[in-house]
Write a protein that holds these residues in place. Structure first.
Motif, short mmCIF file in Angstrom:
data_model
loop_
_atom_site.label_atom_id
_atom_site.label_comp_id
_atom_site.label_asym_id
_atom_site.label_seq_id
_atom_site.Cartn_x
_atom_site.Cartn_y
_atom_site.Cartn_z
N PHE A 85 0.82 -1.21 0.00
CA PHE A 85 0.00 0.00 0.00
C PHE A 85 0.85 1.25 0.00
O PHE A 85 0.47 2.26 -0.60
CB PHE A 85 -0.97 -0.02 1.17
CG PHE A 85 -2.28 -0.59 0.76
CD1 PHE A 85 -3.27 0.22 0.25
CD2 PHE A 85 -2.51 -1.95 0.81
CE1 PHE A 85 -4.46 -0.31 -0.18
CE2 PHE A 85 -3.69 -2.49 0.39
CZ PHE A 85 -4.67 -1.67 -0.11
N ILE A 143 -0.72 5.34 7.80
CA ILE A 143 -1.86 4.92 6.97
C ILE A 143 -1.57 3.62 6.22
O ILE A 143 -2.36 2.68 6.31
CB ILE A 143 -2.33 6.06 6.05
CG1 ILE A 143 -2.90 7.19 6.90
CG2 ILE A 143 -3.37 5.58 5.06
CD1 ILE A 143 -3.47 8.34 6.13
N PRO A 144 -0.44 3.47 5.50
CA PRO A 144 -0.20 2.17 4.86
C PRO A 144 -0.12 1.03 5.88
O PRO A 144 -0.56 -0.08 5.60
CB PRO A 144 1.13 2.34 4.15
CG PRO A 144 1.35 3.77 4.03
CD PRO A 144 0.63 4.43 5.16
N LEU A 178 10.15 3.18 3.14
CA LEU A 178 9.55 1.85 2.93
C LEU A 178 9.90 0.85 4.02
O LEU A 178 9.04 0.12 4.51
CB LEU A 178 9.95 1.30 1.56
CG LEU A 178 9.09 1.77 0.40
CD1 LEU A 178 9.59 1.18 -0.89
CD2 LEU A 178 7.63 1.43 0.61
N PHE A 190 0.49 4.24 -2.65
CA PHE A 190 0.32 5.64 -2.27
C PHE A 190 1.55 6.46 -2.60
O PHE A 190 1.63 7.63 -2.20
CB PHE A 190 0.03 5.76 -0.78
CG PHE A 190 -1.26 5.12 -0.35
CD1 PHE A 190 -2.30 4.97 -1.24
CD2 PHE A 190 -1.44 4.66 0.94
CE1 PHE A 190 -3.49 4.38 -0.86
CE2 PHE A 190 -2.62 4.07 1.33
CZ PHE A 190 -3.65 3.92 0.43
N ASN A 191 2.54 5.87 -3.26
CA ASN A 191 3.74 6.59 -3.70
C ASN A 191 4.50 7.25 -2.55
O ASN A 191 4.78 8.44 -2.58
CB ASN A 191 3.35 7.64 -4.75
CG ASN A 191 4.52 8.08 -5.57
OD1 ASN A 191 5.45 7.32 -5.78
ND2 ASN A 191 4.50 9.31 -6.02
N VAL A 192 4.81 6.48 -1.52
CA VAL A 192 5.60 7.04 -0.41
C VAL A 192 7.06 7.17 -0.86
O VAL A 192 7.48 6.47 -1.78
CB VAL A 192 5.54 6.15 0.85
CG1 VAL A 192 4.13 6.05 1.36
CG2 VAL A 192 6.11 4.79 0.59
N PRO A 193 7.85 8.08 -0.23
CA PRO A 193 9.26 8.16 -0.57
C PRO A 193 9.98 6.84 -0.27
O PRO A 193 9.62 6.13 0.68
CB PRO A 193 9.79 9.27 0.34
CG PRO A 193 8.59 10.03 0.76
CD PRO A 193 7.46 9.07 0.77
N ILE A 249 3.60 1.61 -1.58
CA ILE A 249 4.00 1.84 -2.98
C ILE A 249 2.83 2.35 -3.79
O ILE A 249 2.96 3.25 -4.62
CB ILE A 249 4.62 0.56 -3.56
CG1 ILE A 249 6.02 0.38 -2.96
CG2 ILE A 249 4.70 0.62 -5.07
CD1 ILE A 249 6.70 -0.88 -3.32
N HIS A 264 12.15 11.84 8.50
CA HIS A 264 11.78 13.12 7.90
C HIS A 264 10.60 13.02 6.96
O HIS A 264 10.69 13.33 5.78
CB HIS A 264 12.98 13.74 7.17
CG HIS A 264 14.15 13.92 8.04
ND1 HIS A 264 14.18 14.82 9.08
CD2 HIS A 264 15.34 13.26 8.09
CE1 HIS A 264 15.32 14.73 9.70
NE2 HIS A 264 16.05 13.79 9.13
N ALA A 265 9.48 12.54 7.49
CA ALA A 265 8.23 12.54 6.72
C ALA A 265 7.11 12.62 7.75
O ALA A 265 7.30 12.21 8.89
CB ALA A 265 8.12 11.27 5.90
N PRO A 266 5.95 13.16 7.40
CA PRO A 266 4.86 13.25 8.37
C PRO A 266 4.45 11.87 8.88
O PRO A 266 4.56 10.88 8.15
CB PRO A 266 3.72 13.89 7.58
CG PRO A 266 4.36 14.52 6.41
CD PRO A 266 5.59 13.76 6.11
N PRO A 267 3.98 11.75 10.14
CA PRO A 267 3.62 10.44 10.70
C PRO A 267 2.59 9.69 9.86
O PRO A 267 2.64 8.46 9.77
CB PRO A 267 3.03 10.79 12.07
CG PRO A 267 3.52 12.13 12.38
CD PRO A 267 3.82 12.83 11.11
N MET A 268 1.66 10.40 9.25
CA MET A 268 0.61 9.72 8.47
C MET A 268 1.18 8.91 7.32
O MET A 268 0.59 7.91 6.91
CB MET A 268 -0.40 10.72 7.95
CG MET A 268 0.22 11.75 7.02
SD MET A 268 -1.01 12.73 6.16
CE MET A 268 -1.69 11.53 5.06
N VAL A 269 2.35 9.32 6.81
CA VAL A 269 2.98 8.57 5.72
C VAL A 269 3.29 7.14 6.16
O VAL A 269 3.20 6.20 5.38
CB VAL A 269 4.25 9.31 5.25
CG1 VAL A 269 5.06 8.47 4.29
CG2 VAL A 269 3.89 10.62 4.60
#
Lengths: 257, 159
Positions: B20, B86-87, B31, B24-27, B22, B78-83
């Protein structure tokens, strides 16, 4: 940056609005959109007042003397969930504060972020299908069901991507995806394979679940962004209905009970 | 269900989360953390189920663990917690209960037979489970951020 020209203010307002609508269409919660836009505005010494509608963002900027200097609104362009955008813009808002970017630098960085590519299509297909067989296993499926879930997810996602490319209504895209995935899974059951019907069938469409609107719905409701929360919730329910309708169509076609 | 099964399920929950992510195109740098968060949530949920907890409370515990662990992860990656969150919670969504609810509702539109009462109880039971699990997942992810009462994860002191 003490006395910027009017042109600069318009440019800054445009950049802020663009960041806002891109966050909104990529699936950020309202609190995050507000926070990021305010942080960006504050690093140029302006106060931002923001109103977020389901499909548009409006913004006014006041200067340090609390006089109105910019007023604008922008509506979203169609775009799917994209966490790379959210994470990039959030990072940008910190960089602006720490590294004292100029407006032009923010604009360039935003343009760069928006042009970042998605994962290659084969990678997406493979890993989402792997996720499908993972779900199947965690619901108690065995190897044959997992393989079927893999294939069903792959076919369904491929067709859905094609439907999105042809700019169908998003709910219709999900319906088509659900229909194709369940038709694939159902074919094995109809062929009389001795497998657990429920596991293969129910997990074949799980890649379509509207996870982002569902969770953002609650985040927005807790934050008091009630209207946006309700809109996202209803969206999520509509997607769930589209999935159910796809499953139903398959059951009708195969005459499954 | 024994330990090996639980570990295997947690492993696959992690892959579900990565899939999920991938989608949602996470950095790319997030991963691995998403795999860990997803596996952690799945591990806790299936462990509690083994210990005899209900599916709602087990899912809530899993989601809460994901929500809490997403905060330090956000700090370091260095990314918001929701990133991350949510997946990772999506593998905990009760697909089979939702499916049974839908089937039950369809059966309820048919003629009233001797087993109609049983179908009603089953459908209401499955529907309530689906609804409350999904609500508890959303709560479990959203609440840790609000308990911190900070505007951003960057302001939270971890030491």
């Amino acid at each position: 940056m003490n006395h910027p020209h009017e042109k600069d203010i318009n440019e800054l307002g445009g950049v802020l609005l663009e960041a806002g609508v891109n966050l909104l269409s990529s699936g950020a919660s309202c609190a995050r959109i507000r926070l990021t836009m305010k942080r960006l505005a504050a690093s140029f010494k302006y106060t931002a007042h923001i109103s977020i509608a389901p499909k548009s963002v409006s913004l006014t900027l006041n200067n340090e003397a609390d006089a109105l200097v910019f007023n604008g609104m922008r509506s979203i362009t169609a775009q799917g969930v994209n966490f790379k955008t959210i994470s990039g813009i959030s990072r940008l808002s910190w960089d602006v504060l720490e590294k004292q970017y100029s407006i032009q630098q923010v604009r360039d960085e935003l343009d760069r972020l928006m042009a970042l590519p998605h994962y290659p299509r084969l990678v997406i297909l493979f890993f989402v299908s792997l996720a499908g067989s993972g779900f199947c296993f965690s619901f108690g499926g065995k190897l044959p069901e997992m393989v079927i879930a893999f294939g069903a997810t792959c076919c369904g996602l491929f067709v859905r991507q094609e439907a999105v490319k042809h700019r169908f209504n998003p709910f219709i895209c999900v319906y088509i995806g659900s229909l194709v995935a369940s038709l694939f899974a159902g074919a094995f059951i109809k062929a009389g394979l001795n497998i657990n019907f429920e596991h293969a069938f129910a997990t074949s469409v799980l890649f379509l679940i509207p996870g982002v609107p569902l969770i953002n719905c609650f985040t927005d409701l807790i934050d008091g962004n009630t209207l946006n929360g309700i809109v996202r919730g209803i969206n999520a329910v509509m997607f769930a209905l589209a999935i159910a309708l796809g499953l139903l169509t398959t059951m009708f076609i195969y005459n499954l009970k | 269900m024994d330990w090996i099964t639980i570990l295997a399920k947690a492993f696959w929950c992690g892959w579900g989360a990565v899939g999920f992510g991938i989608l949602f195109n996470v950095p790319l740098r997030t991963l691995f953390a998403i795999w860990i968060c997803g596996a952690l949530g799945g591990f806790l949920k299936f462990n509690l189920l083994l210990l005899g907890a209900g599916v709602v409370s087990a899912s809530f515990a899993g989601a809460l663990a994901i929500g809490i662990s997403s905060i330090p992860t956000a700090h370091f990656r260095h990314a918001p917690p929701m990133v991350f969150a949510i997946p990772s919670v999506i593998p905990l969504i009760p697909g089979v209960f939702a499916y049974r609810t839908m089937l039950g509702l369809i059966k309820l539109t048919g003629a009233i037979g001797p087993d109609y009462q049983a179908i009603i109880s089953d459908t209401v039971n499955n529907g309530a489970k689906t609804l409350f699990v999904i609500m508890s997942l959303a709560m479990g992810v959203a609440v840790p951020m609000h308990l911190m009462r900070k505007e951003s994860v960057k302001n939270i002191r971890l030491r």
